[in-house]
Design an enzyme around this catalytic site. Structure first.
Site, PDB file in Angstrom:
ATOM      1  N   ARG A 127      42.583  -3.812  53.164  1.00 24.31           N
ATOM      2  CA  ARG A 127      41.819  -4.547  54.013  1.00 24.31           C
ATOM      3  C   ARG A 127      41.830  -5.573  54.252  1.00 24.31           C
ATOM      4  NH1 ARG A 127      35.504  -2.388  54.648  1.00 24.31           N
ATOM      5  NH2 ARG A 127      36.310  -0.426  55.033  1.00 24.31           N
ATOM      6  N   HIS A 133      40.714   1.883  61.914  1.00 26.24           N
ATOM      7  CA  HIS A 133      40.238   3.012  60.781  1.00 26.24           C
ATOM      8  C   HIS A 133      40.788   3.942  60.617  1.00 26.24           C
ATOM      9  CE1 HIS A 133      38.254   2.629  57.373  1.00 26.24           C
ATOM     10  NE2 HIS A 133      36.579   2.377  57.587  1.00 26.24           N
ATOM     11  N   GLN A 151      39.350   6.887  58.314  1.00 23.88           N
ATOM     12  CA  GLN A 151      37.747   6.863  58.622  1.00 23.88           C
ATOM     13  C   GLN A 151      37.879   7.876  59.765  1.00 23.88           C
ATOM     14  OE1 GLN A 151      34.550   5.651  57.674  1.00 23.88           O
ATOM     15  NE2 GLN A 151      34.062   7.467  58.508  1.00 23.88           N
ATOM     16  N   ASP A 163      28.840   2.843  65.447  1.00 26.47           N
ATOM     17  CA  ASP A 163      29.134   1.753  64.606  1.00 26.47           C
ATOM     18  C   ASP A 163      28.225   0.810  64.871  1.00 26.47           C
ATOM     19  OD1 ASP A 163      30.519   0.368  62.497  1.00 26.47           O
ATOM     20  OD2 ASP A 163      32.480   0.388  63.995  1.00 26.47           O
ATOM     21  N   CYS A 199      30.484   6.024  60.872  1.00 27.85           N
ATOM     22  CA  CYS A 199      31.013   5.515  59.529  1.00 27.85           C
ATOM     23  C   CYS A 199      30.701   4.496  58.425  1.00 27.85           C
ATOM     24  CB  CYS A 199      32.238   4.807  60.263  1.00 27.85           C
ATOM     25  SG  CYS A 199      31.913   3.452  61.127  1.00 27.85           S
ATOM     26  N   ARG A 218      35.886  10.902  53.397  1.00 25.41           N
ATOM     27  CA  ARG A 218      36.183   9.619  53.086  1.00 25.41           C
ATOM     28  C   ARG A 218      37.574  10.248  51.883  1.00 25.41           C
ATOM     29  NH1 ARG A 218      35.921   4.641  55.068  1.00 25.41           N
ATOM     30  NH2 ARG A 218      37.601   4.871  54.602  1.00 25.41           N
TER      31      ARG A 218
HETATM   32  N1  NVA Z   1      33.583  -1.321  62.908  1.00 27.50           N
HETATM   33  C1  NVA Z   1      32.669  -2.236  61.643  1.00 27.50           C
HETATM   34  C2  NVA Z   1      33.830  -0.859  60.349  1.00 27.50           C
HETATM   35  C3  NVA Z   1      32.854  -0.719  58.937  1.00 27.50           C
HETATM   36  C4  NVA Z   1      33.184   0.611  58.454  1.00 27.50           C
HETATM   37  C5  NVA Z   1      34.026  -2.973  60.640  1.00 27.50           C
HETATM   38  O1  NVA Z   1      34.719  -3.565  61.275  1.00 27.50           O
HETATM   39  O2  NVA Z   1      33.060  -3.593  60.325  1.00 27.50           O
HETATM   40  N1   CP Z   2      33.294   3.684  56.411  1.00 32.14           N
HETATM   41  C1   CP Z   2      34.119   2.560  56.022  1.00 32.14           C
HETATM   42  O1   CP Z   2      34.652   2.175  55.325  1.00 32.14           O
HETATM   43  O2   CP Z   2      32.997   1.821  54.744  1.00 32.14           O
HETATM   44  P1   CP Z   2      33.371   0.710  53.606  1.00 32.14           P
HETATM   45  O3   CP Z   2      33.009  -0.963  54.836  1.00 32.14           O
HETATM   46  O4   CP Z   2      32.175   0.453  53.088  1.00 32.14           O
HETATM   47  O5   CP Z   2      33.788   0.716  53.469  1.00 32.14           O
END
Ligand code: NVA
Ligand code: CP
Length: 315
Positions: free
Chosen positions: A112, A139, A142, A234, A274, A302
């Site tokens: 990540r 993502h 997801q 989101d 998500c 997931r």
């Molecule tokens: N769009 C959000 C998704 C979190 C799972 C982010 O990137 O923070």
């Molecule tokens: N939806 C998702 O990726 O959650 P986290 O940021 O908690 O991993």
């Protein structure tokens, strides 16, 4: 004369080489992940030793609950294990050195990161399969879990309409690429200036010509949700954009998914998120807690979909 075989031969399992982004999967592989997820979900024990002796390196530059826990659980439930590192990659030593170390010890990297380039460089230098666990651009895990959830709820994907309301971000990008390739219609409503990247819109439209999906990008949330089987949102401020949070709250206010917007789609429209959700911003508490919300089904899936991904990468 040889006897006719009593059964059709078992088809060779579909494998994948890496999953740095949605398009690393062909449409065939995409469908194979969805099918394998169903099998994995049906039987915890059947695959419990499938990845014995395999190790995943989990690298997280940003916080996570679901992704980190479900990748750890997935590896362990498949007989493997994980090692985890939090923090910026390439801060203490060059990224290419980090990647080459991991390449000597582990079998797969789950990362990540802020930039997509970091994931691509990890793959290049480590020589390992790399799974995108969220970048600023995509993502993909997801989106796959979301496709699994929709297929469970409706028994099909082709021809459904998903309305995405809010920020044209990483989650929106991956959903658009999935829907466009699987023949699902998708309408995306964002404030002006917050639309998905034009390169992703162009790719999605190109794929939609092959699959028959209809992909629309607009600014009016009411138009977007018309006749949608599911409404997705989101957070308005993604990780790394915290300095823009106050400005975004004002701009995105008309894009809140509340009971009124939900009622404008269809009586049985599902609500998707998500997670993590910011109640009172992109979604109201009433919608999150309504029977139409499938956010926790998405979160559960997931785990199952990531087990399928790991099996296709490592088995
Ligand atoms: N769009 C959000 C998704 C979190 C799972 C982010 O990137 O923070
Ligand atoms: N939806 C998702 O990726 O959650 P986290 O940021 O908690 O991993």
């Amino acid at each position: 004369m040889a006897a006719a075989p009593s059964q059709a031969p078992t088809p060779a399992p579909v494998r994948m080489a890496t999953f740095r982004q949605d398009l690393d999967l062909s449409v065939e592989q995409l469908n194979a992940v969805l099918d394998l997820t169903k099998e994995v979900k049906q039987s915890r024990t059947r695959f419990s030793a499938a990845l014995k002796g395999k190790y995943a390196a989990l690298l997280f530059e940003k916080p996570s609950l679901r992704t980190r826990m479900t990748f750890e659980l997935a590896m362990k439930q498949l007989g493997g294990d994980v090692v985890t590192q939090m923090g910026l990659i390439g801060d203490r030593e060059p990224l290419k050195d980090v990647a080459r170390n991991l390449g000597r010890w582990t079998d797969v990297i789950v990362a990540r990161t802020f930039t997509q380039q970091t994931v691509d460089e990890l793959a290049h230098w480590s020589g390992l399969p790399v799974v995108n666990a969220l970048t600023d651009m995509y993502h993909p895990c997801q989106a796959l879990a979301d496709m699994v959830t929709l297929r469970e709820k409706f028994g099909r994907l082709r021809g459904l309409k998903l309305a995405y309301v809010g920020d044209g971000n990483n989650v929106a990008h991956s959903l658009m690429l999935c829907c466009a390739r699987l023949g699902m219609n998708m309408s995306v409503a964002t404030p002006l200036g917050y639309a998905p990247k034009t390169s992703v819109i162009a790719q999605a439209i190109e794929f939609s010509r092959i699959s028959g999906a209809r992909i629309e990008v607009m600014t009016d949330p009411v138009d977007a949700v018309q006749n949608a089987q599911a409404i997705y949102t989101d957070v308005w401020t993604s990780m790394g954009q915290e300095s823009e949070a106050e400005e975004r709250k004002k701009l995105f206010a008309p894009y809140q998914v509340n009971e009124l917007l939900l009622s404008l789609a269809r009586p049985d429209t599902l609500f998707m998120h998500c997670l993590p959700a910011k109640r009172g911003q992109e979604v109201t508490d009433a919608v999150m807690e309504s029977p139409q919300s499938v956010a926790f089904d998405q979160a559960e899936n997931r785990l199952h979909v990531q087990k399928a991904i790991l099996l296709m990468l490592l088995q």
